[in-house]
Design a protein around this motif. Sequence first.
Motif, short mmCIF file in Angstrom:
data_model
loop_
_atom_site.label_atom_id
_atom_site.label_comp_id
_atom_site.label_asym_id
_atom_site.label_seq_id
_atom_site.Cartn_x
_atom_site.Cartn_y
_atom_site.Cartn_z
N ALA A 11 -15.64 -68.87 19.02
CA ALA A 11 -14.75 -67.80 18.57
C ALA A 11 -14.69 -66.66 19.58
N ALA A 12 -15.76 -66.48 20.34
CA ALA A 12 -15.81 -65.39 21.32
C ALA A 12 -15.21 -65.78 22.66
N VAL A 13 -14.70 -67.01 22.77
CA VAL A 13 -14.08 -67.46 24.02
C VAL A 13 -12.62 -67.01 24.02
N ALA A 14 -12.26 -66.15 24.96
CA ALA A 14 -10.91 -65.61 24.99
C ALA A 14 -10.56 -65.21 26.42
N ASP A 15 -9.26 -65.27 26.70
CA ASP A 15 -8.76 -64.74 27.97
C ASP A 15 -8.56 -63.24 27.89
N VAL A 16 -8.18 -62.76 26.71
CA VAL A 16 -7.98 -61.33 26.49
C VAL A 16 -8.31 -61.02 25.04
N VAL A 17 -8.87 -59.83 24.83
CA VAL A 17 -9.21 -59.36 23.48
C VAL A 17 -8.41 -58.10 23.20
N LEU A 18 -7.77 -58.06 22.04
CA LEU A 18 -6.98 -56.91 21.63
C LEU A 18 -7.76 -56.12 20.59
N VAL A 19 -7.96 -54.84 20.84
CA VAL A 19 -8.63 -53.95 19.89
C VAL A 19 -7.58 -52.98 19.36
N SER A 20 -7.38 -52.97 18.05
CA SER A 20 -6.29 -52.20 17.47
C SER A 20 -6.63 -50.72 17.31
#
Length: 258
Positions: A47-56
């Motif tokens: 679940a923590a594998v990402a190309d980009v993380v969006l924080v609102s």
Amino acid sequence: MPVEITWWGHAACTVEDSGVRVLTDPLFTRRLAHLRRRRGALPPPEAAVADVVLVSHLHADHLHLPSLGRLAPGTRLLVPRGARRAVPGLARLAGQRGLAVTETAPGEESDVGEGVRVRAVSARHDGRRLPFGPHLAPALGYVVQGAARTYFAGDTGLFDTMAEEVGPVDVALLPVGGWGPYLGPGHLDAGRAAQALAQLAPAAAVPVHYGTYWPVGMDAVRPHEFHAPGEEFERLARRLAPKVTVRVPAHGERVRLP
């Protein structure tokens, strides 16, 4: 090419579009202050594998530093403008973990992968880090623009220009509840989320931000506010936005849309 959405619980989702993995507001913990996870297993390492993380926004259940600490070095982070000043621990964590932090504001776009861009949009929510702290960063939503256009609303109330600011979208990830027995201003419940859906008119929608965390010792206080919002949103959407396909995934379930 359809977009794939995995709901990990609360506002945490993985959006997979054109080979790019976009993770929203990761919260990978059993307990946060007075809240405990009451439904769904903790998300697995992938679940923590990402190309980009969006924080609102800066609330600790959306900008959760320990969860961001699980990201791989080099992961890109999009955060509201002013977040590093408002949350000094974010800058420290980014330095320690080698995270690439980009601050953004409504209307700004960022390339996050080949053929995929993210546009920040307004949200109506008090996103201060502390309830009585200064407003140092806005609350945001995001539109992921790849093969599909996916709107992640973050936390927001319904506002008149929402559909205009968001623009045409194929998929909407809308908050329909919260983490306690009462929702304050700047939130969508199932009814207001269905109204937003009617205005946005996407092809498909997924309800999020409900049914995961609840205050310790309050299991018997208005439990329908914890359990019901997803199905209630689906029911109301059939009446207010009958052309929209609504999917209500279980925690950890992946759905393909539209």
